[in-house]
Design an enzyme around this catalytic site. Structure first.
Site, PDB file in Angstrom:
ATOM      1  CG  PHE A   1      33.121   4.251   6.873  1.00  0.00           C
ATOM      2  CD1 PHE A   1      32.231   4.675   7.839  1.00  0.00           C
ATOM      3  CD2 PHE A   1      34.312   3.646   7.272  1.00  0.00           C
ATOM      4  CE1 PHE A   1      32.507   4.512   9.191  1.00  0.00           C
ATOM      5  CE2 PHE A   1      34.597   3.472   8.620  1.00  0.00           C
ATOM      6  CZ  PHE A   1      33.693   3.904   9.578  1.00  0.00           C
ATOM      7  CB  ALA A   2      34.332   7.466   0.867  1.00  0.00           C
TER       8      ALA A   2
ATOM      9  N   GLY B   1      37.784   2.750  -1.303  1.00  0.00           N
ATOM     10  CA  GLY B   1      37.842   2.318  -2.713  1.00  0.00           C
ATOM     11  C   GLY B   1      37.051   3.273  -3.583  1.00  0.00           C
TER      12      GLY B   1
ATOM     13  CB  VAL C   1      29.486   7.537   1.358  1.00  0.00           C
ATOM     14  CG1 VAL C   1      29.942   6.365   0.469  1.00  0.00           C
ATOM     15  CG2 VAL C   1      30.024   8.852   0.846  1.00  0.00           C
ATOM     16  CG  ASP C   2      25.536   3.864  -1.185  1.00  0.00           C
ATOM     17  OD1 ASP C   2      25.586   4.078   0.040  1.00  0.00           O
ATOM     18  OD2 ASP C   2      24.929   2.882  -1.676  1.00  0.00           O
TER      19      ASP C   2
ATOM     20  CG  HIS D   1      15.724  -1.527   4.443  1.00  0.00           C
ATOM     21  ND1 HIS D   1      15.193  -1.542   3.170  1.00  0.00           N
ATOM     22  CD2 HIS D   1      17.023  -1.873   4.310  1.00  0.00           C
ATOM     23  CE1 HIS D   1      16.133  -1.890   2.307  1.00  0.00           C
ATOM     24  NE2 HIS D   1      17.258  -2.092   2.972  1.00  0.00           N
TER      25      HIS D   1
ATOM     26  CE1 TYR E   1      13.058  -7.110   2.553  1.00  0.00           C
ATOM     27  CE2 TYR E   1      14.628  -5.315   2.916  1.00  0.00           C
ATOM     28  CZ  TYR E   1      14.296  -6.522   2.324  1.00  0.00           C
ATOM     29  OH  TYR E   1      15.192  -7.134   1.488  1.00  0.00           O
TER      30      TYR E   1
ATOM     31  CD  GLU F   1      20.292  -3.661   6.381  1.00  0.00           C
ATOM     32  OE1 GLU F   1      20.348  -2.487   5.979  1.00  0.00           O
ATOM     33  OE2 GLU F   1      19.910  -4.615   5.653  1.00  0.00           O
TER      34      GLU F   1
HETATM   35  N1  UDP Z   1      31.592   1.118   1.602  1.00  0.00           N
HETATM   36  C1  UDP Z   1      32.746   1.663   1.075  1.00  0.00           C
HETATM   37  N2  UDP Z   1      33.425   0.980   0.113  1.00  0.00           N
HETATM   38  C2  UDP Z   1      33.001  -0.224  -0.376  1.00  0.00           C
HETATM   39  C3  UDP Z   1      31.809  -0.767   0.148  1.00  0.00           C
HETATM   40  C4  UDP Z   1      31.112  -0.067   1.136  1.00  0.00           C
HETATM   41  O1  UDP Z   1      33.156   2.753   1.479  1.00  0.00           O
HETATM   42  O2  UDP Z   1      33.659  -0.772  -1.260  1.00  0.00           O
HETATM   43  C5  UDP Z   1      30.876   1.843   2.672  1.00  0.00           C
HETATM   44  C6  UDP Z   1      30.121   3.059   2.122  1.00  0.00           C
HETATM   45  O3  UDP Z   1      30.051   4.057   3.116  1.00  0.00           O
HETATM   46  C7  UDP Z   1      28.747   2.487   1.868  1.00  0.00           C
HETATM   47  C8  UDP Z   1      28.589   1.547   3.051  1.00  0.00           C
HETATM   48  O4  UDP Z   1      29.899   1.016   3.270  1.00  0.00           O
HETATM   49  O5  UDP Z   1      27.770   3.516   1.813  1.00  0.00           O
HETATM   50  C9  UDP Z   1      27.595   0.384   2.870  1.00  0.00           C
HETATM   51  O6  UDP Z   1      27.857  -0.336   1.708  1.00  0.00           O
HETATM   52  P1  UDP Z   1      26.853  -0.313   0.456  1.00  0.00           P
HETATM   53  O7  UDP Z   1      26.337   1.063   0.249  1.00  0.00           O
HETATM   54  O8  UDP Z   1      27.551  -0.950  -0.705  1.00  0.00           O
HETATM   55  O9  UDP Z   1      25.687  -1.256   0.969  1.00  0.00           O
HETATM   56  P2  UDP Z   1      24.155  -1.170   0.471  1.00  0.00           P
HETATM   57  O10 UDP Z   1      23.628   0.165   0.899  1.00  0.00           O
HETATM   58  O11 UDP Z   1      24.172  -1.307  -1.029  1.00  0.00           O
HETATM   59  O12 UDP Z   1      23.503  -2.305   1.190  1.00  0.00           O
HETATM   60 MN    MN Z   2      24.499   2.103   0.665  1.00  0.00          MN
END
Ligand code: UDP
Ligand code: MN
Length: 343
Positions: A110-111, A113, A201-202, A222, A225, A292
């Site tokens: 998912f991507a 915004g 995606v990040d 994770h 932890y 999660e």
């Molecule tokens: N995501 C997105 N847009 C946003 C927030 C989240 O597309 O504004 C999607 C994206 O795929 C991201 C995932 O949701 O990798 C999980 O969110 P995030 O990475 O912010 O959570 P974290 O890994 O920091 O807990």
């Molecule tokens: Mn993430």
């Protein structure tokens, strides 16, 4: 005698009729049956290679030892699911088992915004390291299809872009993945892939992630932890939530950035989590770590058949620990204030 021989054509017609009737009812029943159980594909979990294949495609690899293995980490859970760490398996053996089976691995990402900015590196590094040599079908969910970068794919690898609405809350974007994964599995993926991974995606791939990761239901530890006691896991602790896990329960803390398994099994995960997220929302409860938390509750009562070590979900800011012999996939460092709509 003549009397009996005159009955031959009649007998022939009757026998043919019975066979035809049996065939029609069997195929109808089979198709009904298939429709009912279209999400459980147990045959894929078993490695059933015809013996001639072994004969014609002999492969050389190191003899496995019964007595020696990694002793610095647990490589099996109390319910005898493997925990996958480098040097607990032989990639040559895995390739030999899985490569000729023409498997397709669906990969949802998912991507929404600003997160579209992460897509280029995700895809480019996935092409280099993720399920190399397999058919991979990326399902890219975004509110901005035009911004999906063009990355050159190897043969057998394709993408489908699915437009989804944006949102003002990152919690909602992250959680709604469950609903969209459920729906997309029902509408497309169940007919298009054998296994599925749902990934953040990040992230970036830094090393090979191959068929050793495949299993019926796959969770990932994770990275934050895995060395801690269950009481300090950030599970949802309010009993009013459907994600509730009390202090004296819990196996591991699993990351929401990696879910995998057979398409039908991941469908069950997504459907259950989505239903529980909605139940909670109807009571104005949002679990500590949204989907999660629900995922951790699901895996507590539906044990994963394979657990990926934190090699498969690291964090770039985190220094490598001694048991991590390689980092395969890692969350990149992000400026939360910059990329999330609300922070
Ligand atoms: N995501 C997105 N847009 C946003 C927030 C989240 O597309 O504004 C999607 C994206 O795929 C991201 C995932 O949701 O990798 C999980 O969110 P995030 O990475 O912010 O959570 P974290 O890994 O920091 O807990
Ligand atoms: Mn993430």
């Amino acid at each position: 005698m003549r009397f009996f021989s005159s009955l031959y054509p009649l007998a022939f017609i009757m026998v043919s009729g019975v066979i035809a009737l049996f065939y029609v009812s069997h195929t109808t029943l089979t198709s009904w049956f298939r429709r009912d159980v279209c999400f459980s594909q147990p045959s894929i979990t078993f490695v059933e290679l015809p013996s001639e294949m072994h004969m014609s495609e002999r492969v050389q690899y190191k003899q496995p030892s019964v007595l020696h293995g990694r002793s610095d980490v647990a490589s099996v859970t109390p319910w005898l699911a493997p925990i996958v760490w480098k040097d607990t398996y032989d990639p040559v053996v895995f390739d030999h088992i899985y490569k000729n089976r023409n498997l397709t691995i669906a990969t949802t990402v998912f991507a929404v915004g600003k997160y579209i900015l992460f897509m280029h590196d995700f895809l480019e590094t996935a092409e280099k390291y993720f399920m190399v040599g397999f058919n991979v079908h990326y399902y890219i969910f975004t509110d901005n299809p035009k911004a999906v970068p063009e990355v050159k794919f190897s043969p057998g690898r394709v993408k489908t872009i699915i437009e989804v609405p944006g949102s003002k809350r990152w919690q909602e974007i992250s959680s709604r993945r469950m609903e969209m994964i459920q729906k997309t599995i029902e509408e497309h993926i169940k007919d298009e892939a054998d296994y599925i991974f749902c990934l953040d995606v990040d992230t970036k791939f830094y090393d090979y992630w191959g068929p050793e990761s495949l299993g019926t239901l796959v969770a990932c530890l994770h990275p934050g932890y895995y060395e801690q006691q269950r009481e300090s896991f950030p599970y949802e602790r309010r009993s009013a939530s459907t994600a509730y896990i009390p202090n004296n329960e819990g196996d591991y803390y699993y990351g929401g950035a990696v879910i995998g398994g057979l398409v039908g099994e991941v469908h069950k995960v997504a459907k259950t989590c989505r239903e529980n997220l909605e139940l909670d929302a109807s009571k104005s409860i949002e679990a500590a770590w949204q989907e999660e938390s629900h995922l951790n509750r699901y895996f507590l009562y539906n044990k994963p058949t394979k657990v990926l070590s934190p090699e498969y979900l690291w964090q770039d800011f985190k220094a490598k620990t001694k048991e991590i012999r390689t980092i395969r996939f890692s969350q990149v460092i992000k400026n939360y204030a910059e990329v999330r709509p609300n922070q």
